[in-house]
Scaffold this active site. Structure first.
Site: not given
Ligand code: MRU
Length: 345
Positions: A236, A247
């Site tokens: 992220d 995550k």
């Molecule tokens: O809370 P989320 O579902 O938005 O979290 C998503 C993640 O942590 C993904 O691994 C990250 O955004 C990379 S997606 C290419």
């Protein structure tokens, strides 16, 4: 396969409602920036690159009906930018796409509001198309790290649904399959919102990539049993020293991978790097509603008055990361040096 979670046509942004997958495939229509804010906040769309793209379209929808002066237009554009960026704080793509559009539009000397609006839309579309290109290139680089017969563990969903359609971590698997390699995937279910069970397992099953779903607490024993050759996850936000937010639960996997001498890769486009932040301590971590934990499986599973913590992300220290898979190639240690080369490019 492509799993595009968004499409923009006739001034309407349509989003595949990821809260309902895999049981229902329903599209939700966003007609203004409020709809888009709500969809991001409530995880109709999720995944850092997808949120960035959708934020760009949201910004356009926020100014699409404006009629007035140039000064008023830019006032509204900036107000909408601040509003939309507040929907989710951790992923850097939302901020980046929106700031770039505001900056790009500000460079125009035009006084014609229709032309300025079109400029906003064109930049949102450009961010969308850029992600398509980056993910494919990244997939090709990442696939070279895998051998036919490998089993890879992934966490959450860093697939097509989290991007413009191809994915980052899952994009590596799709590219490897395209190269004729036989790859199997272990998908962590990813409590509390189960993106692994609901979304990653859905994408991989549809793509005919062998996928085994495990609960988050099963990873260690699978590694010990020699059933996992590598871990690949998305990101992220990546700080200037390589510390990486992803995550919640990603950090656990990195520690386990190190203990079992298994390579741990982050697959992320360069748009996920935030060189303005020195290390992971500067990354804002989103805390979400405790109800996601106490009612995570659809019905109440914890006593009423219990205290709950629900951080949506954690930060993996760069020391635990083997390398970064990006569209510019695989970035190895020392990260400061390879990041510097990347920035020069
Ligand atoms: O809370 P989320 O579902 O938005 O979290 C998503 C993640 O942590 C993904 O691994 C990250 O955004 C990379 S997606 C290419």
């Amino acid at each position: 396969m492509i799993f595009a979670p968004m499409r923009f046509r006739h001034n309407v942004l349509e989003l595949l409602d990821q809260r309902k997958l895999p049981l229902q495939e329903k599209w939700l229509r966003c007609r203004n920036s409020k709809d888009v804010y709500w969809a991001i906040k409530n995880m109709v769309v999720r995944g850092a690159p997808a949120i960035g793209i959708v934020g760009g379209y949201g910004l356009y929808l926020g100014i699409a009906r404006y009629r007035g002066s140039r000064k008023g237009f830019f006032g509204l554009l900036r107000k909408q930018a601040v509003y939309l960026k507040g929907a989710r704080p951790t992923g850097v793509n939302l901020r980046n796409v929106i700031d770039e559009i505001v900056k790009g539009t500000g460079k125009s000397k035009d006084r014609n509001i229709s032309i300025l609006k079109r400029l906003v839309l064109r930049q949102a579309q450009a961010a969308h198309h850029l992600d398509e290109k980056l993910c494919r290139r990244m997939g090709a680089h990442g696939a070279k790290l895998l051998r036919s017969g490998d089993t890879v563990l992934t966490h959450c969903n860093a697939g097509g649904l989290a991007t413009s359609g191809f994915g980052t971590a899952l994009g590596v698997f799709y590219a490897a399959k395209g190269q004729g390699k036989k790859i199997a995937v272990f998908a962590d279910e990813t409590r509390p919102l189960l993106q692994g069970a609901r979304l990653t397992a859905w994408e991989l099953t549809k793509s005919k990539i062998p996928c085994t779903l495990i609960c988050d607490n099963m990873a260690a024993c699978m590694m010990k049993a020699g059933r996992i050759d590598a871990v690949i996850v998305g990101a992220d936000r990546i700080a200037a020293n390589g510390d990486t937010a992803n995550k919640i639960g990603t950090y656990n996997l990195a520690v386990l991978a190190r203990a079992h001498r298994i390579p741990f890769y982050i697959a992320a486009p360069v748009t996920t790097f935030d060189f303005s932040i020195r290390n992971g301590k500067g990354i804002p971590i989103e805390y979400r509603d405790p109800q996601e934990v106490t009612e995570g499986l659809g019905k109440r599973i914890a006593p009423r008055r219990v205290k709950v913590l629900n951080p949506a992300f954690d930060v993996t220290p760069h020391l635990l990361i083997t390398s970064f898979i990006t569209e510019a190639g695989v970035l190895k240690k020392p990260f400061r040096r390879s990041f510097l080369k990347l920035r020069k490019k």
